[in-house]
Design a protein around this motif. Structure first.
Motif, mmCIF file in Angstrom:
data_model
loop_
_atom_site.group_PDB
_atom_site.id
_atom_site.type_symbol
_atom_site.label_atom_id
_atom_site.label_comp_id
_atom_site.label_asym_id
_atom_site.label_seq_id
_atom_site.Cartn_x
_atom_site.Cartn_y
_atom_site.Cartn_z
ATOM 1 N N LEU A 123 0.827 -1.207 0.000
ATOM 2 C CA LEU A 123 0.000 0.000 0.000
ATOM 3 C C LEU A 123 0.861 1.257 0.000
ATOM 4 N N PHE A 124 1.952 1.224 0.769
ATOM 5 C CA PHE A 124 2.869 2.363 0.775
ATOM 6 C C PHE A 124 3.515 2.543 -0.593
ATOM 7 N N ALA A 125 3.886 1.422 -1.227
ATOM 8 C CA ALA A 125 4.484 1.493 -2.562
ATOM 9 C C ALA A 125 3.495 2.057 -3.580
ATOM 10 N N VAL A 126 2.230 1.603 -3.492
ATOM 11 C CA VAL A 126 1.193 2.121 -4.384
ATOM 12 C C VAL A 126 1.014 3.618 -4.163
ATOM 13 N N PHE A 127 1.067 4.029 -2.902
ATOM 14 C CA PHE A 127 0.887 5.447 -2.576
ATOM 15 C C PHE A 127 1.967 6.304 -3.220
ATOM 16 N N ILE A 128 3.215 5.937 -3.051
ATOM 17 C CA ILE A 128 4.275 6.791 -3.584
ATOM 18 C C ILE A 128 4.409 6.670 -5.098
ATOM 19 N N ILE A 252 2.431 -1.940 -10.392
ATOM 20 C CA ILE A 252 3.883 -1.935 -10.584
ATOM 21 C C ILE A 252 4.247 -2.143 -12.062
ATOM 22 N N VAL A 253 3.652 -3.167 -12.682
ATOM 23 C CA VAL A 253 3.973 -3.470 -14.082
ATOM 24 C C VAL A 253 3.478 -2.356 -15.002
ATOM 25 N N SER A 254 2.335 -1.760 -14.682
ATOM 26 C CA SER A 254 1.819 -0.658 -15.506
ATOM 27 C C SER A 254 2.771 0.522 -15.489
ATOM 28 N N LYS A 265 8.073 9.874 -17.783
ATOM 29 C CA LYS A 265 9.115 10.209 -16.830
ATOM 30 C C LYS A 265 8.756 9.641 -15.461
ATOM 31 N N ILE A 266 9.701 8.938 -14.873
ATOM 32 C CA ILE A 266 9.509 8.361 -13.543
ATOM 33 C C ILE A 266 10.560 8.959 -12.617
ATOM 34 N N ASN A 267 10.124 9.604 -11.548
ATOM 35 C CA ASN A 267 11.067 10.239 -10.636
ATOM 36 C C ASN A 267 11.631 9.227 -9.638
ATOM 37 N N GLN A 268 12.549 9.690 -8.805
ATOM 38 C CA GLN A 268 13.218 8.790 -7.864
ATOM 39 C C GLN A 268 12.229 8.209 -6.859
ATOM 40 N N ARG A 269 11.251 9.002 -6.460
ATOM 41 C CA ARG A 269 10.243 8.517 -5.516
ATOM 42 C C ARG A 269 9.470 7.348 -6.104
ATOM 43 N N GLN A 270 9.117 7.434 -7.396
ATOM 44 C CA GLN A 270 8.376 6.363 -8.047
ATOM 45 C C GLN A 270 9.245 5.128 -8.264
ATOM 46 N N VAL A 271 10.529 5.340 -8.531
ATOM 47 C CA VAL A 271 11.455 4.209 -8.650
ATOM 48 C C VAL A 271 11.516 3.454 -7.326
ATOM 49 N N LEU A 272 11.587 4.213 -6.223
ATOM 50 C CA LEU A 272 11.571 3.589 -4.900
ATOM 51 C C LEU A 272 10.275 2.811 -4.699
ATOM 52 N N GLY A 273 9.148 3.389 -5.156
ATOM 53 C CA GLY A 273 7.863 2.707 -5.050
ATOM 54 C C GLY A 273 7.847 1.398 -5.818
ATOM 55 N N LEU A 274 8.436 1.393 -7.007
ATOM 56 C CA LEU A 274 8.495 0.172 -7.811
ATOM 57 C C LEU A 274 9.294 -0.914 -7.091
#
Length: 286
Positions: A123-128, A252-254, A265-274
Motif C-alpha cells: 500500500l505504501f508502494a502504491v501510494f508513492i 507496478i507493471v503498468s 518520466k519516472i522520478n526517484q520517488r516512483q522508482v523507490l515505489g516500484l
C-alpha cells in the motif's frame, strides 16, 4: 503463480493501452467499454463453441458480475471526472484492502504477520507510485463517487471469490458470457443517456474519435483474458495472496510499461515505489 503473472501482464498492457488513448477524457468511456463487452461475448461464444446451457445459478452470478462491472466503471468514471485523478487512482488501488478483508472474514483465510506487513508495504508502494500531490477541484459528489469506486472495484474480485466457492466454478465461461450480455445491455442504456446529456447524436459507429476499432479489439481481448483467469485464480489461491499480488502487481507493471512503452518520466520517488512494490509482492507471495 505463473497464471497470476499472465493475468497481471495482460491487465497491465490493457491499462497501458487505455492510458495511451485516454478514452476517459473523451466522454466515450461507456461506448468504448460497450464494444469491449461485445468482444467478450464473441470470444466466449467462440471458445464455448456456441451458447452453453445456463442454469439459475450461472444466470444469477453472471448477472451479479455484469452489474458489478458496470457499477465499477460508472463510479470510476464519475470519480475521475469529479475530483483529483491522483487521489482517485490511489483510492481505487487500495480496494485490495476490502477484498482481502472479506477473504479473511468469510472464508477464514490466514493472513499472518508476514502477509500483513507485505500488504502494508505494498500500500505504501502504491501510494508513492500513484499519488502526485496534485490538487484538484473536487466537487461535493466526489467523496460519494470515490466511495462507490472503492467498493465496486473490490466487488468484482469478491464476486469472483463467491462464484468460485458456489460449487459451479467449472461453469465460469457461461457465467462470463451472461455477464457480457448484461454489460452490453446496461452500457447501451448508459451510453445512450450520456450522449443525450452531452448533446451528442449520430450513429454508434466503432470509430470513437482517435480511438480505433483495433484498440477496442485489443482491449476487449486482453480484458476478457485476464478476467477469465481471475475467475479461476480467485478460487485457486487464497484471497490474502491473490488480491494484493494482482492489484499491486498491475500497478507496478503498468508503471514499468509506462516508462518502457510510453516513455513516461519516472522520478526517484516512483522508482523507490516500484522497488518496494516488488519486494512487497515477494513477501506476500512467500
Amino acid at each position: 503463480m505463473l497464471l497470476t503473472l499472465f493475468s497481471v501482464i495482460a491487465a497491465s498492457v490493457n491499462s497501458t493501452l487505455l492510458h495511451k488513448t485516454q478514452p476517459y477524457a473523451k466522454q466515450e468511456v461507456y461506448r468504448f467499454n460497450l464494444y469491449c463487452a461485445v468482444i467478450w461475448c464473441a470470444m466466449l461464444l467462440l471458445f464455448n463453441g456456441g451458447f452453453p446451457e445456463l442454469n439459475q445459478d450461472v444466470m444469477f452470478w453472471g448477472s451479479i458480475y455484469g452489474i458489478a462491472q458496470v457499477l465499477f466503471l460508472l463510479f470510476k468514471t464519475k470519480a475521475m471526472a469529479a475530483g483529483p485523478v491522483s487521489v482517485t487512482t490511489l483510492i481505487g488501488n487500495c480496494s485490495l484492502l476490502l477484498s482481502t478483508a472479506v477473504s479473511v472474514m468469510v472464508w477464514k483465510e490466514p493472513l499472518g504477520t508476514g502477509k500483513a506487513v507485505g500488504i502494508l508495504l505494498l500500500l505504501f508502494a502504491v501510494f508513492i507510485c500513484t499519488y502526485s500531490g496534485s490538487k484538484g477541484n473536487a466537487t461535493k459528489r466526489w467523496k460519494a463517487y470515490s466511495i462507490g469506486y472503492f467498493v465496486f472495484s473490490a466487488s468484482v474480485g469478491i464476486v469472483f471469490k463467491f462464484f468460485s466457492h458456489s460449487g459451479i466454478g467449472d461453469q465460469a465461461n457461461g457465467m462470463m458470457l451472461l455477464a457480457s450480455m448484461v454489460m452490453i445491455l446496461l452500457l447501451s442504456g448508459i451510453s445512450g443517456m450520456d450522449r443525450v446529456q452531452h448533446g451528442r447524436s449520430g450513429s454508434m459507429s466503432l470509430s470513437m474519435g482517435k480511438i480505433s476499432p483495433g484498440l477496442v479489439f485489443s482491449c476487449g481481448i486482453l480484458s476478457c483474458f485476464y478476467n477469465r483467469l481471475n475467475v479461476y485464480l480467485s478460487g485457486a489461491l487464497p484471497g490474502t495472496i491473490f488480491f494484493p499480488v494482482f492489484n499491486g502487481g498491475t500497478v507496478i507493471v503498468s508503471f514499468a510499461l509506462g516508462k518502457l512503452v510510453l516513455n513516461e518520466k519516472i522520478n526517484q520517488r516512483q522508482v523507490l515505489g516500484l522497488v518496494l512494490g516488488i519486494a512487497a509482492i515477494l513477501v506476500i507471495g512467500l
